[in-house]
Design an enzyme around this catalytic site. Structure first.
Site, short mmCIF file in Angstrom:
data_model
loop_
_atom_site.label_atom_id
_atom_site.label_comp_id
_atom_site.label_asym_id
_atom_site.label_seq_id
_atom_site.Cartn_x
_atom_site.Cartn_y
_atom_site.Cartn_z
N ASP A 273 0.83 -1.21 0.00
CA ASP A 273 0.00 0.00 0.00
C ASP A 273 0.86 1.25 0.00
O ASP A 273 2.02 1.23 0.43
CB ASP A 273 -0.89 0.01 1.25
CG ASP A 273 -0.08 -0.04 2.53
OD1 ASP A 273 0.83 -0.89 2.60
OD2 ASP A 273 -0.33 0.77 3.44
N GLU A 274 0.28 2.34 -0.42
CA GLU A 274 0.87 3.68 -0.26
C GLU A 274 2.35 3.74 -0.60
O GLU A 274 3.13 4.35 0.11
CB GLU A 274 0.68 4.17 1.18
CG GLU A 274 -0.77 4.30 1.55
CD GLU A 274 -0.96 4.71 3.00
OE1 GLU A 274 -1.83 5.56 3.23
OE2 GLU A 274 -0.28 4.20 3.90
C1 TNX Z 1 -3.79 3.76 5.85
S1 TNX Z 1 -4.59 1.02 5.13
C2 TNX Z 1 -2.73 2.88 5.91
C3 TNX Z 1 -1.97 2.73 7.16
C4 TNX Z 1 -2.42 3.70 8.21
C5 TNX Z 1 -3.92 3.80 8.20
C6 TNX Z 1 -4.47 4.67 9.28
C7 TNX Z 1 -3.25 0.95 4.62
C8 TNX Z 1 -3.06 -0.21 3.81
N1 TNX Z 1 -2.41 1.97 4.92
O1 TNX Z 1 -0.60 2.88 6.90
O2 TNX Z 1 -1.98 3.23 9.45
O3 TNX Z 1 -4.35 4.29 6.96
O4 TNX Z 1 -5.86 4.63 9.32
#
Ligand code: TNX
Length: 514
Positions: free
Chosen positions: A319-320
């Site tokens: 993710d991200e």
């Molecule tokens: C998104 S969900 C993220 C996390 C954060 C979270 C906080 C995801 C796969 N990545 O790194 O902790 O939001 O709500």
């Protein structure tokens, strides 16, 4: 004793809880006949020769003895008749891996399952049919009655998970075991552990010892952090297995890796290790996709973690990855997914994996929002139609770190406020456009811990939303109804209290006075 007798307990305690008024609501309930009352003569009879049935019997006795004060010996089924019988039946294959049948009448309660996990799930039903006080750890007044009739119950979805982020704040083995025990009550079968992120690496890796020793040495806010030794981790896996929960370990890559990059300079494209990070930003770190050392690292880590994992899956995050170019992301996933397969495991990734090429059999975990773009949902739907199974964790529905309302002291709100009704009132089978229900493996409620550092915080954020997610995963779609759910959930209030869970008293739920 009937309600008119001078029993020293409240009338509502004297009548057994109506059969099936539990969470998750069972698939089929046929009430009828007189209840069963536990007495000093009650024995827990288990299939002779089944180690698992005996273990489930021992677990049940461990729950019932402290509060009832009854001896409840666990004995072979050949010893006598009646009482509580736990039996496995090869012919009951329609009950599947986790289904069970509970038959209750004045002579006793019989739980029948095809597999040991089904007996364990059935025990949770039996437990919830008894008064909430059964959960206390000191002797309580009875009576201990189970309503008469038959429950036949199998889950809607195979995957019913909870994720705990032990990276942003570290949680000890005992804290994780406490959560596992709470999850068991609601028939959760998967514990996903988010073991690495920018703020901490939480699992010992022998071939790269600084990951845990250095990368695990702090957490959000700068506290001491911590990590699991391999024996600690085995203890978590063993405890989860005793509750019929499969542990899914996650090593998040190629982003969310500052703790690893800080531990080994060689993992960085510029050869310089960044400092440890104790803030809460996301998206600033990436493994060096072009470096051969990166894949030595990934291979070693996956090999060692796969060796600790009896479960089928290894979660590789994904993710991200905002600091990784799209081409690099795709190249990275093309190299890393075969490593997971080489060590005998199946990939799970966050749904951004569907922007690369998911390996055959891989699962994607959707964490978008109701309001996510049509293009993002279409990418996930396309992968699903091509055979990628989905786990649904929509952030504005089931992220347990989202505040309930603006007044919730803990938690974040980037996905919105998520009150109890919102977390329950959606249909996983029809949630994503153009995704057939058959592509949905189930649901999972993640608890990210940027603001969460104690068990009391876990309790407050997970309860009472987690039971609703568990019901979405277990109960047939036809049972879905907020108005009846909120009444059943209200009845869980005294049970959670008896378990020491200081849950969120949502005004949406008609909690009884306790
Ligand atoms: C998104 S969900 C993220 C996390 C954060 C979270 C906080 C995801 C796969 N990545 O790194 O902790 O939001 O709500």
């Amino acid at each position: 004793p009937g309600p008119s007798s001078a029993a020293p307990f409240a009338e509502q305690d004297a009548a057994p809880r109506p059969l099936g008024r539990i969470v998750p609501v069972p698939a089929s309930v046929t009430p009828g006949g007189a209840p069963y009352a536990l007495t000093a003569a009650t024995r827990i009879r288990v299939d002779k020769g089944s180690r698992e049935a005996r273990a489930v019997g021992g677990y049940l006795a461990g729950i019932l003895r402290p509060s009832t004060g009854l001896p409840l010996p666990v004995v072979d089924d050949s010893a006598g008749r009646g009482g509580i019988l736990l039996r496995l039946r090869a012919g009951e294959s329609a009950l599947g891996e986790e289904g069970y049948r509970l038959e209750s009448g004045p002579g006793g309660v019989t739980l029948t399952a095809h597999r040991p996990a089904g007996l364990f799930r059935g025990v949770q039903t039996l437990r919830q049919q008894l008064p909430a006080a059964v959960e206390r750890d000191t002797v309580q007044p009875g009576p201990w009655t189970v309503a008469g009739g038959t429950v036949t119950d199998t889950p809607r979805f195979a995957h019913r998970g909870a994720m705990l982020d032990v990276s942003r704040h570290f949680f000890t083995v005992d804290q994780v075991k406490r959560y596992i025990d709470q999850l068991a009550l609601y028939k959760i079968n998967t514990l996903h552990l988010h073991l690495s992120d920018d703020q901490g690496w939480r699992i010992a890796v022998d071939s790269w010892p600084r990951l845990a020793a250095h990368g695990g040495s702090t957490q959000v806010g700068g506290g001491p952090g911590g990590f699991y030794t391999k024996d600690d981790y085995r203890e978590i896996v063993r405890h989860a297995a005793s509750r019929y929960q499969e542990v899914v370990p996650e090593i998040d890559m190629p982003g969310h890796t500052n703790a690893a990059l800080a531990s080994y300079a060689a993992l960085n494209c510029d050869g310089i290790a960044p400092p440890l990070y104790t803030g809460t930003s996301v998206g600033f770190s990436s493994l060096c996709v072009a470096k051969p050392e990166t894949y030595d690292f990934v291979d070693d880590v996956i090999r060692e973690i796969a060796a600790l994992t009896p479960g089928r899956y290894l979660h590789i995050g994904g993710d991200e990855a905002h600091s990784t170019s799209h081409a690099d992301y795709v190249a990275f996933m093309d190299r890393v997914q075969p490593i997971v397969a080489k060590y005998g495991k199946t990939v799970i990734g966050w749904h951004q994996l569907t922007g690369a090429t998911p390996a055959p059999g891989a699962l994607a975990q959707y964490w978008g929002l109701d309001r996510s773009s049509a293009a993002e949902k279409a990418q996930v739907a396309r992968a699903a139609r091509n055979g990628t199974g989905l786990i649904l964790s929509p952030a504005d529905r089931v992220y347990l770190d989202m505040k309930y309302t603006q007044d919730t002291p803990l938690g974040l709100s980037w996905a919105g406020y998520v009150e109890v009704r919102r977390s329950y009132d959606w249909d996983p089978g029809a949630y994503l456009p153009d995704v057939p229900e058959s592509a949905v493996r189930g649901v999972e409620a993640p608890l990210w811990t940027e603001t969460i550092s104690q068990s009391a915080h876990i309790d407050r954020m997970a309860f009472p939303r987690l039971p609703g997610v568990a019901e979405l995963g277990w109960s047939p779609a036809a049972t879905h109804d907020w108005e009846t759910y909120r009444v059943r959930l209200a009845e869980q209030g005294p049970r959670m209290t008896a378990l020491g869970i200081d849950y969120h008293r949502s005004p949406q739920v008609p909690w009884p006075a306790e």
